[in-house]
Design a protein around this motif. Structure first.
Motif, short mmCIF file in Angstrom:
data_model
loop_
_atom_site.label_atom_id
_atom_site.label_comp_id
_atom_site.label_asym_id
_atom_site.label_seq_id
_atom_site.Cartn_x
_atom_site.Cartn_y
_atom_site.Cartn_z
N HIS A 165 2.35 -3.21 30.44
CA HIS A 165 1.12 -2.59 29.93
C HIS A 165 0.38 -1.94 31.07
O HIS A 165 -0.10 -0.81 30.94
CB HIS A 165 0.27 -3.68 29.25
CG HIS A 165 -1.00 -3.17 28.68
ND1 HIS A 165 -1.07 -2.26 27.66
CD2 HIS A 165 -2.31 -3.40 29.00
CE1 HIS A 165 -2.32 -1.99 27.39
NE2 HIS A 165 -3.11 -2.67 28.20
N ARG A 167 1.59 -0.81 33.95
CA ARG A 167 2.32 0.35 34.44
C ARG A 167 2.18 1.53 33.47
O ARG A 167 2.07 2.67 33.89
CB ARG A 167 3.82 0.02 34.58
CG ARG A 167 4.12 -0.61 35.90
CD ARG A 167 5.58 -0.71 36.18
NE ARG A 167 6.26 -1.54 35.19
CZ ARG A 167 7.54 -1.62 35.05
NH1 ARG A 167 8.33 -0.92 35.79
NH2 ARG A 167 8.08 -2.40 34.16
N THR A 168 2.20 1.31 32.20
CA THR A 168 2.07 2.38 31.22
C THR A 168 0.71 3.01 31.32
O THR A 168 0.58 4.26 31.32
CB THR A 168 2.28 1.84 29.78
OG1 THR A 168 3.53 1.18 29.70
CG2 THR A 168 2.24 2.95 28.77
N VAL A 169 -0.33 2.23 31.46
CA VAL A 169 -1.69 2.76 31.57
C VAL A 169 -1.81 3.53 32.86
O VAL A 169 -2.40 4.63 32.90
CB VAL A 169 -2.74 1.62 31.48
CG1 VAL A 169 -4.12 2.10 31.82
CG2 VAL A 169 -2.71 1.00 30.10
N SER A 170 -1.26 3.05 33.96
CA SER A 170 -1.34 3.74 35.25
C SER A 170 -0.60 5.05 35.19
O SER A 170 -1.06 6.07 35.71
CB SER A 170 -0.74 2.89 36.38
OG SER A 170 -1.47 1.72 36.53
N ALA A 171 0.54 5.09 34.54
CA ALA A 171 1.31 6.33 34.43
C ALA A 171 0.55 7.34 33.59
O ALA A 171 0.49 8.54 33.91
CB ALA A 171 2.67 6.05 33.81
N ASN A 172 -0.08 6.89 32.56
CA ASN A 172 -0.85 7.80 31.72
C ASN A 172 -2.08 8.32 32.45
O ASN A 172 -2.44 9.51 32.34
CB ASN A 172 -1.27 7.11 30.40
CG ASN A 172 -0.11 6.99 29.43
OD1 ASN A 172 0.84 7.75 29.51
ND2 ASN A 172 -0.18 6.03 28.56
N ILE A 173 -2.70 7.49 33.25
CA ILE A 173 -3.86 7.93 34.02
C ILE A 173 -3.41 8.94 35.05
O ILE A 173 -4.06 9.97 35.27
CB ILE A 173 -4.57 6.73 34.67
CG1 ILE A 173 -5.25 5.89 33.59
CG2 ILE A 173 -5.61 7.20 35.66
CD1 ILE A 173 -5.85 4.61 34.09
N THR A 175 -0.86 10.96 34.84
CA THR A 175 -0.52 12.19 34.11
C THR A 175 -1.79 12.94 33.76
O THR A 175 -1.87 14.17 33.88
CB THR A 175 0.26 11.85 32.83
OG1 THR A 175 1.39 11.06 33.14
CG2 THR A 175 0.74 13.10 32.14
N LEU A 176 -2.79 12.24 33.34
CA LEU A 176 -4.05 12.88 32.99
C LEU A 176 -4.72 13.45 34.22
O LEU A 176 -5.32 14.54 34.17
CB LEU A 176 -5.00 11.86 32.31
CG LEU A 176 -4.63 11.51 30.85
CD1 LEU A 176 -5.58 10.42 30.33
CD2 LEU A 176 -4.73 12.71 29.94
#
Length: 181
Positions: A165, A167-173, A175-176
């Motif tokens: 969870h 890592r997914t949030v960090s990757a999305n941040i 990307t944004l």
């Protein structure tokens, strides 16, 4: 004339009979009686007869004149009545033709109004069907979206642990952040 006078004088000398009888002597009775009657009628009746015939002739002529005048008046009245009848027949034909054309006009107007009403009802029906189809499609989309969302959340919740969870949030941040630059 002497014979006639002698006849009347001789009547005074005849004795009266006690009974009535027929005299069969034609020469003695009938020609004398007829001549006396005819003589009196011709002498006294000539003027009266002429007056009677003239009066009768005048009445007949007057009646004929009156009949002719009445006939002429009746013919005039008949001609006026015929002229009036022709006029009334012409007016009746005009009213009939106007009535027929008015009926045809009203019929065409009614047909056109009915066609317009049917067209409007058809359009309203089509709009209602389109609206109901869109509403049904939207409801199906919402259900599919809700079920997909619930399925995705269920899958994420079952597969996602806290490390994954994070890592997914960090990757999305990341990307944004890259999209903002």
């Amino acid at each position: 004339m002497k014979n006639i006078t002698d006849f009347f004088v001789s009547l005074g000398y005849w004795p009266s009979a006690g009974s009535f009888g027929f005299n069969t002597d034609i020469l003695a009775t009938n020609p004398i009686n007829l001549s006396v009657v005819l003589g009196v009628l011709i002498f006294f009746g000539k003027g009266v007869l002429n007056d009677l015939l003239d009066n009768r002739k005048q009445r007949i002529l007057s009646t004929i004149r009156n009949s002719e005048e009445l006939r002429k008046g009746a013919i005039e009245q008949l001609e006026r009545a015929r002229a009036r009848l022709r006029k009334v027949e012409i007016e009746a034909d005009e009213y009939r033709m106007n009535g027929y054309s008015e009926i045809e006009r009203e019929k065409v107007n009614l047909i056109n109004a009915t066609c317009d009403s049917l067209e409007r009802l058809e359009n309203y029906k089509n709009e209602t069907l389109h609206f109901e189809q869109q509403r049904a499609i939207n409801q199906v989309r919402q259900r599919v979206f809700q079920q997909a969302l619930q399925g995705a959340l269920g899958t994420l919740n079952s597969c996602l642990n806290s490390e994954l969870h994070f890592r997914t949030v960090s990757a999305n941040i990341g990307t944004l952040g890259a999209m903002e630059k």
